[in-house]
Scaffold this active site. Structure first.
Site, PDB file in Angstrom:
ATOM      1  N   HIS A 173      -3.089   0.485   8.440  1.00 36.86           N
ATOM      2  CA  HIS A 173      -3.817  -0.409   7.539  1.00 36.86           C
ATOM      3  C   HIS A 173      -2.784  -0.810   6.485  1.00 36.86           C
ATOM      4  CE1 HIS A 173      -6.607  -2.120   4.718  1.00 36.86           C
ATOM      5  NE2 HIS A 173      -6.337  -1.206   3.816  1.00 36.86           N
ATOM      6  N   ARG A 210       0.835  -1.197   0.000  1.00 36.60           N
ATOM      7  CA  ARG A 210       0.000   0.000   0.000  1.00 36.60           C
ATOM      8  C   ARG A 210       0.872   1.251   0.000  1.00 36.60           C
ATOM      9  NH1 ARG A 210      -2.362  -3.772   3.502  1.00 36.60           N
ATOM     10  NH2 ARG A 210      -4.463  -4.395   2.912  1.00 36.60           N
ATOM     11  N   ARG A 214     -11.471  -8.950   9.164  1.00 44.52           N
ATOM     12  CA  ARG A 214     -10.758 -10.153   8.684  1.00 44.52           C
ATOM     13  C   ARG A 214     -10.231 -10.958   9.879  1.00 44.52           C
ATOM     14  NH1 ARG A 214      -7.710  -6.633   4.081  1.00 44.52           N
ATOM     15  NH2 ARG A 214      -9.155  -7.019   2.383  1.00 44.52           N
ATOM     16  N   ASP A 243      -9.394  -4.731   8.466  1.00 44.82           N
ATOM     17  CA  ASP A 243      -8.445  -5.719   9.002  1.00 44.82           C
ATOM     18  C   ASP A 243      -9.034  -6.394  10.247  1.00 44.82           C
ATOM     19  OD1 ASP A 243      -5.972  -4.655   7.316  1.00 44.82           O
ATOM     20  OD2 ASP A 243      -7.015  -2.964   8.195  1.00 44.82           O
TER      21      ASP A 243
HETATM   22  P1  NAD Z   1      -9.890   1.618  -9.236  1.00 45.69           P
HETATM   23  O1  NAD Z   1      -8.681   1.845 -10.075  1.00 45.69           O
HETATM   24  O2  NAD Z   1     -10.898   0.599  -9.656  1.00 45.69           O
HETATM   25  O3  NAD Z   1     -10.654   3.018  -9.086  1.00 45.69           O
HETATM   26  C1  NAD Z   1     -10.000   4.216  -8.833  1.00 45.69           C
HETATM   27  C2  NAD Z   1     -10.828   5.301  -9.470  1.00 45.69           C
HETATM   28  O4  NAD Z   1     -10.264   6.566  -9.095  1.00 45.69           O
HETATM   29  C3  NAD Z   1     -10.813   5.239 -11.020  1.00 45.69           C
HETATM   30  O5  NAD Z   1     -12.155   5.187 -11.489  1.00 45.69           O
HETATM   31  C4  NAD Z   1     -10.114   6.526 -11.405  1.00 45.69           C
HETATM   32  O6  NAD Z   1     -10.625   7.098 -12.623  1.00 45.69           O
HETATM   33  C5  NAD Z   1     -10.428   7.419 -10.208  1.00 45.69           C
HETATM   34  N1  NAD Z   1      -9.544   8.572 -10.078  1.00 45.69           N
HETATM   35  C6  NAD Z   1      -8.198   8.636 -10.225  1.00 45.69           C
HETATM   36  N2  NAD Z   1      -7.776   9.904 -10.032  1.00 45.69           N
HETATM   37  C7  NAD Z   1      -8.867  10.645  -9.719  1.00 45.69           C
HETATM   38  C8  NAD Z   1      -9.076  12.008  -9.414  1.00 45.69           C
HETATM   39  N3  NAD Z   1      -8.056  12.879  -9.363  1.00 45.69           N
HETATM   40  N4  NAD Z   1     -10.329  12.426  -9.165  1.00 45.69           N
HETATM   41  C9  NAD Z   1     -11.385  11.568  -9.230  1.00 45.69           C
HETATM   42  N5  NAD Z   1     -11.242  10.268  -9.522  1.00 45.69           N
HETATM   43  C10 NAD Z   1     -10.013   9.810  -9.774  1.00 45.69           C
HETATM   44  O7  NAD Z   1      -9.383   1.329  -7.753  1.00 45.69           O
HETATM   45  P2  NAD Z   1     -10.243   0.669  -6.559  1.00 45.69           P
HETATM   46  O8  NAD Z   1     -10.067  -0.799  -6.593  1.00 45.69           O
HETATM   47  O9  NAD Z   1     -11.598   1.260  -6.575  1.00 45.69           O
HETATM   48  O10 NAD Z   1      -9.430   1.198  -5.283  1.00 45.69           O
HETATM   49  C11 NAD Z   1      -9.480   2.561  -4.932  1.00 45.69           C
HETATM   50  C12 NAD Z   1      -8.585   2.838  -3.731  1.00 45.69           C
HETATM   51  O11 NAD Z   1      -9.110   2.200  -2.576  1.00 45.69           O
HETATM   52  C13 NAD Z   1      -7.168   2.296  -3.900  1.00 45.69           C
HETATM   53  O12 NAD Z   1      -6.243   3.221  -3.358  1.00 45.69           O
HETATM   54  C14 NAD Z   1      -7.189   1.024  -3.091  1.00 45.69           C
HETATM   55  O13 NAD Z   1      -5.896   0.612  -2.684  1.00 45.69           O
HETATM   56  C15 NAD Z   1      -8.066   1.468  -1.955  1.00 45.69           C
HETATM   57  N6  NAD Z   1      -8.639   0.418  -1.106  1.00 45.69           N
HETATM   58  C16 NAD Z   1      -8.666   0.657   0.225  1.00 45.69           C
HETATM   59  C17 NAD Z   1      -9.193  -0.268   1.100  1.00 45.69           C
HETATM   60  C18 NAD Z   1      -9.219   0.061   2.581  1.00 45.69           C
HETATM   61  O14 NAD Z   1      -9.369  -0.828   3.442  1.00 45.69           O
HETATM   62  N7  NAD Z   1      -9.070   1.300   2.950  1.00 45.69           N
HETATM   63  C19 NAD Z   1      -9.710  -1.486   0.611  1.00 45.69           C
HETATM   64  C20 NAD Z   1      -9.701  -1.697  -0.771  1.00 45.69           C
HETATM   65  C21 NAD Z   1      -9.147  -0.743  -1.628  1.00 45.69           C
END
Ligand code: NAD
Length: 308
Positions: free
Chosen positions: A172, A85, A148, A145
């Protein structure tokens, strides 16, 4: 209730659907850099409107997020196979900073929830860039987490995950700490459960459970590209806890000012959620060895926040 989602990728779109069928929001706004994608997601939700409860579904630019109660940020680059991450830091810090400034401009009274990874650092960026008070910037923390962790404990203990009280605290990410010193099953301390039912955790079992908890995101990413269902449940839980003024305790990521001896970072420790957002961060006694591990996790996140 009006909820705006910034980022309608896998996490944002799954959350949009989860919120849509929850009956909680009256309005959902979908914003993404990729406007076609946000519109496509919004259109698909609209196509269910004759079958589901009514929710106003809007897509478009930041002007649409005006008067939002919650703004959930999941925009950014996702983790790829083999990436940690923390590898995402530079790219996503810039994105989150820009988005948070827009949120401050268009929805200054909202509560921001940050899911984008590395989530603790991104929560810190959102806090600083939005200028919001610390009670109104919530990172999804180790809620995922911890869930899980409870699942893997439940497998071992042959108990219902819902009956298990347990936390993962800290980052995280890879330095997260599974807290074994405060586990109970429906109020029964783990040690009594062990005596009563003969389900005792050895040091080796604890290590296996911690490792499964920590590595589960990696194996899911390897299997299907990204994780999105459980994080959607976590965000829904956070929003419900705040909106209903529940006083629920969740290990969200919040700005620390001396709790556990930590300050100047956003990190996951248990906090009380009420209508104001983060009402109180709980500073409870940990086993010294666990506190030491938590301190290492804090030092890692602190180093990244310092270098931003
Ligand atoms: P993804 O690539 O499917 O979606 C990301 C989206 O962000 C895309 O649609 C993209 O166009 C958009 N984007 C990029 N730059 C942007 C901007 N400046 N303004 C607006 N939109 C923008 O990714 P995902 O699978 O949806 O994951 C998103 C984030 O969530 C990642 O950083 C991932 O690691 C994180 N995540 C966090 C957790 C958690 O527990 N916190 C769990 C799962 C995923």
């Amino acid at each position: 209730m009006k909820i705006s989602l910034i980022g309608t990728g896998m996490v944002g779109a799954t959350l949009a659907y989860r919120l849509f069928i929850s009956g909680l929001p009256s309005e959902l706004v979908l914003v993404d850099l990729d406007k076609k994608r946000a519109k496509a997601e919004a259109d698909e939700l609209r196509h269910s409107l004759s079958l589901e409860d009514n929710v106003r579904i809007v897509d478009g630019d930041y002007s649409k997020i005006k008067d939002s109660d919650f703004v959930v940020i999941s925009a950014g680059a996702p983790q790829k196979t083999g990436e940690t991450r923390l590898d995402l830091i530079e790219t996503n810090a810039k994105i989150i900073s820009e988005i948070s400034k827009k949120v401050a401009e268009f929805a200054p009274k909202s509560i921001i929830i940050v899911a984008t990874n590395p989530m603790d650092v991104m929560t810190f960026v959102a806090l600083k860039s939005s200028g919001f008070p610390k009670n109104r910037v919530i990172g999804t923390g180790t809620v995922l987490d911890s869930s899980r962790f409870k699942y893997y404990l439940s497998e071992f203990l042959e108990a219902n995950p819902k009956d298990i009280f347990a936390f993962v605290l800290g980052e995280h990410g890879d330095s997260q700490v599974g807290i074994f010193s405060h586990i109970s099953i429906k109020g029964i301390p783990l040690e009594n459960f062990c005596t009563e039912l003969g389900k005792c955790l050895s040091q080796n079992d604890k290590e296996i459970i911690s490792r499964k908890t920590k590595d589960s995101a990696y194996s899911i990413i390897e299997g299907k590209g990204s994780t999105y269902y459980a994080i959607a449940s976590c965000v829904l839980k956070i929003i419900k806890s705040v909106w209903r003024d529940e006083g629920t305790i969740l290990p969200i990521s919040s700005y620390l000012e001396g709790e556990y001896g930590f300050e100047g970072v956003c990190l996951s420790v248990p906090a009380v959620l009420t209508r104001d957002g983060i009402q109180k961060v709980l500073d409870f006694d940990l086993d010294p060895a666990e506190h030491k591990k938590l301190e290492s996790s804090y030092n890692i996140v602190k180093e990244y926040c310092k270098n931003l």
